[in-house]
Design a protein around this motif. Structure first.
Motif, mmCIF file in Angstrom:
data_model
loop_
_atom_site.group_PDB
_atom_site.id
_atom_site.type_symbol
_atom_site.label_atom_id
_atom_site.label_comp_id
_atom_site.label_asym_id
_atom_site.label_seq_id
_atom_site.Cartn_x
_atom_site.Cartn_y
_atom_site.Cartn_z
ATOM 1 N N ALA A 82 0.830 -1.205 0.000
ATOM 2 C CA ALA A 82 0.000 0.000 0.000
ATOM 3 C C ALA A 82 0.861 1.250 0.000
ATOM 4 C CB ALA A 82 -0.937 0.000 1.205
ATOM 5 N N GLY A 83 1.945 1.225 0.744
ATOM 6 C CA GLY A 83 2.854 2.364 0.769
ATOM 7 C C GLY A 83 3.497 2.630 -0.567
ATOM 8 N N GLN B 136 -10.880 7.453 6.341
ATOM 9 C CA GLN B 136 -9.749 7.355 7.258
ATOM 10 C C GLN B 136 -8.502 6.751 6.601
ATOM 11 O OE1 GLN B 136 -11.471 5.282 10.611
ATOM 12 N NE2 GLN B 136 -12.150 7.201 11.515
ATOM 13 N N LEU B 137 -8.019 7.428 5.602
ATOM 14 C CA LEU B 137 -6.802 6.997 4.919
ATOM 15 C C LEU B 137 -5.650 6.873 5.909
ATOM 16 C CD1 LEU B 137 -5.203 6.391 2.352
ATOM 17 C CD2 LEU B 137 -4.963 8.845 2.001
ATOM 18 N N PHE B 138 -4.967 5.764 5.842
ATOM 19 C CA PHE B 138 -3.805 5.443 6.689
ATOM 20 C C PHE B 138 -4.166 5.322 8.166
ATOM 21 C CE2 PHE B 138 -1.632 7.922 3.156
ATOM 22 C CZ PHE B 138 -1.232 6.781 2.474
ATOM 23 N N GLY C 127 -8.065 -4.247 5.209
ATOM 24 C CA GLY C 127 -7.849 -5.474 4.458
ATOM 25 C C GLY C 127 -8.704 -6.649 4.895
ATOM 26 N N LYS C 128 -9.590 -6.434 5.861
ATOM 27 C CA LYS C 128 -10.436 -7.518 6.363
ATOM 28 C C LYS C 128 -11.893 -7.264 6.010
ATOM 29 C CE LYS C 128 -7.315 -8.700 10.006
ATOM 30 N NZ LYS C 128 -7.023 -8.848 11.390
ATOM 31 N N GLU C 129 -12.512 -8.256 5.372
ATOM 32 C CA GLU C 129 -13.917 -8.141 4.978
ATOM 33 C C GLU C 129 -14.796 -7.998 6.210
ATOM 34 O OE1 GLU C 129 -17.139 -11.261 3.349
ATOM 35 O OE2 GLU C 129 -15.481 -10.915 1.948
ATOM 36 N N GLN C 130 -15.697 -7.006 6.150
ATOM 37 C CA GLN C 130 -16.648 -6.774 7.230
ATOM 38 C C GLN C 130 -18.053 -7.233 6.851
ATOM 39 O OE1 GLN C 130 -15.484 -5.506 10.273
ATOM 40 N NE2 GLN C 130 -13.558 -5.867 9.213
ATOM 41 N N SER D 102 -6.555 -3.691 -3.461
ATOM 42 C CA SER D 102 -5.981 -4.383 -2.305
ATOM 43 C C SER D 102 -5.208 -3.408 -1.431
ATOM 44 C CB SER D 102 -5.068 -5.517 -2.779
ATOM 45 O OG SER D 102 -4.394 -6.098 -1.701
ATOM 46 N N SER D 103 -4.420 -2.560 -2.056
ATOM 47 C CA SER D 103 -3.622 -1.588 -1.312
ATOM 48 C C SER D 103 -4.498 -0.549 -0.629
ATOM 49 C CB SER D 103 -2.624 -0.906 -2.242
ATOM 50 O OG SER D 103 -1.677 -1.841 -2.718
ATOM 51 N N ILE D 104 -5.510 -0.074 -1.328
ATOM 52 C CA ILE D 104 -6.436 0.894 -0.740
ATOM 53 C C ILE D 104 -7.125 0.275 0.480
ATOM 54 C CG2 ILE D 104 -8.601 2.144 -1.114
ATOM 55 C CD1 ILE D 104 -7.627 2.486 -4.084
ATOM 56 N N ALA D 105 -7.615 -0.945 0.322
ATOM 57 C CA ALA D 105 -8.329 -1.612 1.410
ATOM 58 C C ALA D 105 -7.424 -1.907 2.601
ATOM 59 C CB ALA D 105 -8.955 -2.913 0.899
ATOM 60 N N ALA D 106 -6.133 -2.076 2.381
ATOM 61 C CA ALA D 106 -5.210 -2.407 3.464
ATOM 62 C C ALA D 106 -5.023 -1.261 4.443
ATOM 63 C CB ALA D 106 -3.861 -2.832 2.895
ATOM 64 N N VAL D 107 -5.197 -0.021 3.988
ATOM 65 C CA VAL D 107 -4.875 1.135 4.837
ATOM 66 C C VAL D 107 -6.048 2.099 5.028
ATOM 67 C CG1 VAL D 107 -2.408 1.031 4.355
ATOM 68 C CG2 VAL D 107 -3.886 2.410 2.874
#
Length: 156
Positions: free
Chosen positions: A17-18, A149-151, A129-132, A101-106
């Motif tokens: 993601a970074g 809430q980015l990052f 990164g976890k399905e809710q 994937s990267s967007i969802a991780a952070v």
């Protein structure tokens, strides 16, 4: 010297993601490119606090079928290539399959999408990164991404 070890998936996703998401504009760019690749004729972008607290990108493109929604957020998943041979004739704006994937991780991400062939839309929520949740919802044809809430869960 430390032993060599394989990183866990959460750490791997945050590192990736970074590399993909340097700032809120990176997210807007990736989502707008996906909208154009989906054949959208209209794309609306809304941001709050420079994109750190809220980004919404809405398009009237082809949408994502319900069965494909969870896979869209996996690393290296893409609808744009199937094999190495496809790399020689790419006609899309992106194909690596790392952006969502990267967007969802952070972030805390929500996707609302509907194809013209489906009677209902799909709402998918993924945080860090976890399905809710994955559920039916009313929606117009196309896709809306809500990024909050980015990052929020990045330690550094």
């Amino acid at each position: 010297m430390s032993h060599i070890q394989v990183l866990d998936q959460i750490t791997i996703d945050k590192i990736a993601a970074g590399e993909v998401i340097e700032r809120p504009a990176s997210i807007v760019k990736e989502l707008a490119e996906n909208a154009m690749d989906a054949g959208a004729s209209a794309v609306a972008v809304e941001i709050q606090e420079g994109g750190i607290s809220f980004i919404r990108v809405t398009d009237n493109g082809s949408g994502i079928s319900r069965e494909d929604v969870p896979n869209a957020f996996l690393r290296h998943s893409t609808s744009k290539i199937c094999s190495v041979e496809d790399l020689s004739h790419i006609s899309s704006l992106g194909f690596r399959g790392e952006a969502l994937s990267s967007i969802a991780a952070v972030t805390k991400a929500e996707l609302v999408t509907k194809t013209k062939d489906e009677p209902f839309g799909t709402r998918y929520v993924i945080e860090g990164g976890k399905e809710q949740s994955l559920e039916d919802t009313g929606a117009p044809d196309g896709t809306t991404f809500l990024i909050r809430q980015l990052f929020y869960n990045v330690p550094a």
